[in-house]
Design a protein around this motif. Structure first.
Motif, PDB file in Angstrom:
ATOM      1  N   THR A  63      10.071  53.434  43.284  1.00 40.40           N
ATOM      2  CA  THR A  63       9.985  53.158  41.956  1.00 40.40           C
ATOM      3  C   THR A  63      10.570  52.826  41.464  1.00 40.40           C
ATOM      4  OG1 THR A  63       9.601  55.325  41.021  1.00 40.40           O
ATOM      5  CG2 THR A  63       7.614  53.408  42.372  1.00 40.40           C
ATOM      6  N   ASN A  64      12.187  53.239  41.508  1.00 38.69           N
ATOM      7  CA  ASN A  64      13.376  52.732  40.866  1.00 38.69           C
ATOM      8  C   ASN A  64      12.824  53.608  39.226  1.00 38.69           C
ATOM      9  OD1 ASN A  64      14.223  51.561  42.536  1.00 38.69           O
ATOM     10  ND2 ASN A  64      15.763  51.717  40.970  1.00 38.69           N
ATOM     11  N   THR A  65      12.112  54.773  39.167  1.00 36.17           N
ATOM     12  CA  THR A  65      11.520  55.323  37.946  1.00 36.17           C
ATOM     13  C   THR A  65      11.976  56.678  38.164  1.00 36.17           C
ATOM     14  OG1 THR A  65       9.742  53.567  37.232  1.00 36.17           O
ATOM     15  CG2 THR A  65       9.903  55.729  36.488  1.00 36.17           C
ATOM     16  N   ILE A  66      12.448  57.212  37.125  1.00 32.74           N
ATOM     17  CA  ILE A  66      12.482  59.456  36.711  1.00 32.74           C
ATOM     18  C   ILE A  66      12.274  59.687  35.411  1.00 32.74           C
ATOM     19  CG2 ILE A  66      13.796  60.594  36.035  1.00 32.74           C
ATOM     20  CD1 ILE A  66      16.608  58.523  37.179  1.00 32.74           C
ATOM     21  N   GLY A  67      10.875  60.749  35.810  1.00 32.50           N
ATOM     22  CA  GLY A  67      10.592  61.111  35.298  1.00 32.50           C
ATOM     23  C   GLY A  67      11.341  62.212  34.101  1.00 32.50           C
ATOM     24  N   ILE A  68      10.569  62.232  32.670  1.00 33.43           N
ATOM     25  CA  ILE A  68      11.656  63.257  31.629  1.00 33.43           C
ATOM     26  C   ILE A  68      10.525  64.253  31.301  1.00 33.43           C
ATOM     27  CG2 ILE A  68      13.473  63.766  30.292  1.00 33.43           C
ATOM     28  CD1 ILE A  68      14.881  60.404  30.975  1.00 33.43           C
ATOM     29  N   ILE A  69      10.419  65.835  31.503  1.00 33.98           N
ATOM     30  CA  ILE A  69       9.713  66.153  30.310  1.00 33.98           C
ATOM     31  C   ILE A  69      10.920  67.263  29.992  1.00 33.98           C
ATOM     32  CG2 ILE A  69       8.715  68.477  30.250  1.00 33.98           C
ATOM     33  CD1 ILE A  69       7.421  67.406  33.310  1.00 33.98           C
ATOM     34  N   VAL A  70      10.021  67.001  28.239  1.00 39.86           N
ATOM     35  CA  VAL A  70      11.305  67.374  27.386  1.00 39.86           C
ATOM     36  C   VAL A  70      10.607  68.783  26.071  1.00 39.86           C
ATOM     37  CG1 VAL A  70      10.672  65.262  25.267  1.00 39.86           C
ATOM     38  CG2 VAL A  70      12.672  66.420  25.222  1.00 39.86           C
ATOM     39  N   PRO A  71      11.148  69.877  25.596  1.00 39.66           N
ATOM     40  CA  PRO A  71       9.630  70.521  25.006  1.00 39.66           C
ATOM     41  C   PRO A  71       9.037  69.859  23.708  1.00 39.66           C
ATOM     42  CG  PRO A  71      11.390  71.784  26.160  1.00 39.66           C
ATOM     43  CD  PRO A  71      12.114  70.268  25.861  1.00 39.66           C
ATOM     44  N   ARG A  72      10.338  69.126  23.242  1.00 38.01           N
ATOM     45  CA  ARG A  72      10.534  67.783  21.819  1.00 38.01           C
ATOM     46  C   ARG A  72      10.827  67.508  21.659  1.00 38.01           C
ATOM     47  NH1 ARG A  72       6.294  70.495  18.222  1.00 38.01           N
ATOM     48  NH2 ARG A  72       5.218  72.673  18.675  1.00 38.01           N
ATOM     49  N   ILE A  73      10.521  66.101  21.551  1.00 38.54           N
ATOM     50  CA  ILE A  73      11.708  64.999  21.266  1.00 38.54           C
ATOM     51  C   ILE A  73      11.989  65.187  19.998  1.00 38.54           C
ATOM     52  CG2 ILE A  73      10.406  63.159  20.876  1.00 38.54           C
ATOM     53  CD1 ILE A  73      11.293  61.029  22.718  1.00 38.54           C
ATOM     54  N   SER A  74      11.075  64.968  19.140  1.00 40.71           N
ATOM     55  CA  SER A  74      12.043  65.184  17.754  1.00 40.71           C
ATOM     56  C   SER A  74      13.516  66.630  17.363  1.00 40.71           C
ATOM     57  CB  SER A  74      10.897  66.124  16.696  1.00 40.71           C
ATOM     58  OG  SER A  74       9.903  67.517  17.402  1.00 40.71           O
ATOM     59  N   ARG A  75      13.599  67.135  18.021  1.00 45.48           N
ATOM     60  CA  ARG A  75      14.732  68.083  18.446  1.00 45.48           C
ATOM     61  C   ARG A  75      15.883  66.703  18.569  1.00 45.48           C
ATOM     62  NH1 ARG A  75      13.333  74.192  18.332  1.00 45.48           N
ATOM     63  NH2 ARG A  75      11.779  74.208  16.890  1.00 45.48           N
ATOM     64  N   ASN A 118       2.180  59.069  39.879  1.00 47.36           N
ATOM     65  CA  ASN A 118       2.834  58.246  39.401  1.00 47.36           C
ATOM     66  C   ASN A 118       3.507  57.214  40.449  1.00 47.36           C
ATOM     67  OD1 ASN A 118       0.767  55.899  37.211  1.00 47.36           O
ATOM     68  ND2 ASN A 118       0.922  58.428  37.093  1.00 47.36           N
ATOM     69  N   ARG A 119       4.188  57.994  40.845  1.00 47.57           N
ATOM     70  CA  ARG A 119       5.304  58.136  42.167  1.00 47.57           C
ATOM     71  C   ARG A 119       6.457  57.943  41.365  1.00 47.57           C
ATOM     72  NH1 ARG A 119       4.098  53.911  45.381  1.00 47.57           N
ATOM     73  NH2 ARG A 119       5.184  54.656  47.351  1.00 47.57           N
ATOM     74  N   VAL A 120       6.402  59.160  40.552  1.00 43.81           N
ATOM     75  CA  VAL A 120       8.254  58.446  40.012  1.00 43.81           C
ATOM     76  C   VAL A 120       8.590  59.267  41.100  1.00 43.81           C
ATOM     77  CG1 VAL A 120       7.817  59.120  37.777  1.00 43.81           C
ATOM     78  CG2 VAL A 120       8.664  61.137  39.057  1.00 43.81           C
ATOM     79  N   ASP A 121      10.305  58.711  41.036  1.00 41.80           N
ATOM     80  CA  ASP A 121      11.516  59.092  42.095  1.00 41.80           C
ATOM     81  C   ASP A 121      12.218  60.524  42.629  1.00 41.80           C
ATOM     82  OD1 ASP A 121      11.263  56.675  43.070  1.00 41.80           O
ATOM     83  OD2 ASP A 121      12.804  55.865  42.146  1.00 41.80           O
ATOM     84  N   GLY A 122      11.714  60.758  40.766  1.00 39.68           N
ATOM     85  CA  GLY A 122      12.835  62.305  40.908  1.00 39.68           C
ATOM     86  C   GLY A 122      12.343  62.462  39.403  1.00 39.68           C
TER      87      GLY A 122
END
Length: 335
Positions: A63-75, A118-122
């Motif tokens: 999919t040429n898509t990367i998933g990012i999980i962040v605790p809080r983007i406001s930091r 959603n089949r992100v690549d990583g």
């Protein structure tokens, strides 16, 4: 009803060129001459042709898509890491999808499951403060794609992580307070389930022991390190009465405490010296300016993303792209 969206066959018919040649040109194949490629691309633009990315992804299983999980983007720290990730991903031709766990294990699990569906690549992830079970991450790696951890390390084998030496940085921060004459130093600690905050606490303790200062467990406060947590910690400090130094595991709680202490007649640094962690932009403009530990946040993002892309594209055949520890720096200011 005829589909109004132009297709490869429409371009082929308009130019009287074989559809397979049109397809190769649109995919920038070297088998098509520049002259023919330019002609096809020009006609595609005229007709308003858009590549069917979904169909292409189904064919290539990518999919040429990367998933990012962040605790809080406001930091600020995490938003800077994400900027580094996005810059590197863009250069490499990847899109990014971002989800926030808000320090919740349950939300983190759901995000990982959604990215897998959603089949992100990583996946690039900084785990939540509640995360002590890693089955959801093992499942993603086994059934989805590679994972690279950033900022918060985890006790898992065969996973890459990009971090700093939290023990060493905390040792330096605490020793700086000791060098300023502080002997009764409190520590604002994050949740001890997270290795990062364990290491920062251990660095604090090691600095005290090196200078023969007794370790007092009543001087160690644990929370999620919000600004309000800093305020609550400051209230405890006023009750203790003899504190002359604060080492906080992030700038947010340090600043919350500073503001409350100043409002209650405490002079900083004359009465209590303060050192934070992260070098948030506000730390340089509050009064007094906050001494803090600087982390290479943007660089952490670019390196983590580079590692992940190499794993996705199987450039990591010899296991060279594994955990990296980035340097930190004590930024001495007026607090």
């Amino acid at each position: 009803m005829k589909n109004s969206k132009p297709t490869i066959h429409d371009i082929s018919k308009a130019l009287n060129i074989n559809s397979s040649t049109v397809s190769r040109a649109l995919n920038n194949s070297p088998r098509v001459s520049k002259k023919t490629k330019d002609l096809i691309l020009k006609k595609a633009k005229e007709l308003g042709y858009q590549k069917n990315t979904l169909a292409s992804n189904l064919r290539t299983n990518k999919t040429n898509t990367i998933g990012i999980i962040v605790p809080r983007i406001s930091r600020n720290f995490f938003s800077s890491v994400i900027s580094g990730i996005e810059e590197r991903a863009y250069i490499a031709g990847y899109n990014v999808v971002i989800g926030q766990s808000f320090e919740s294990f349950e939300r983190e699990q759901k995000l990982v499951s959604t990215f897998l569906s959603n089949r992100v690549d990583g996946l690039l992830i900084s785990i939540s403060m509640e995360t002590t079970d890693y089955d959801h991450l093992e499942n993603f790696k086994n059934n989805g794609g590679p994972i690279v951890f950033y900022d918060r390390p985890v006790p898992l084998k065969n996973f890459a992580s990009i971090t700093i030496n939290d023990f060493e940085a905390s040792f330096v921060a605490t020793q700086h307070l000791i060098s300023k004459g502080c002997k009764n130093i409190v520590h604002f600690s994050g949740i001890q389930k997270i290795a990062l905050y364990k290491n920062r606490k251990e660095g604090y303790i090691a600095a005290l022991k090196k200078h023969n200062i007794p370790v007092n467990e009543d001087y160690i406060f644990e929370a999620k390190l919000s600004e309000n947590d800093g305020v609550e910690f400051a209230k405890k400090i006023l009750k203790l009465g003899n504190i002359d130094g604060i080492y906080a595991s992030n700038d947010t709680s340090a600043i919350g405490a500073m503001q409350y202490l100043k409002a209650n007649g405490i002079r900083i640094p004359e009465d209590i010296s303060v050192v934070g962690f992260n070098n948030d932009p506000i730390s340089a403009v509050i009064e007094p300016n906050l001494t803090t530990i600087n982390q290479p946040d943007f660089e952490m993002g670019t390196i983590a993303c580079s590692q992940l892309i190499d794993l996705i594209e199987k450039k990591d055949v010899n296991g060279q792209h594994q955990s990296k520890v980035l340097p930190t720096e004590l930024i001495v200011r007026n607090s």
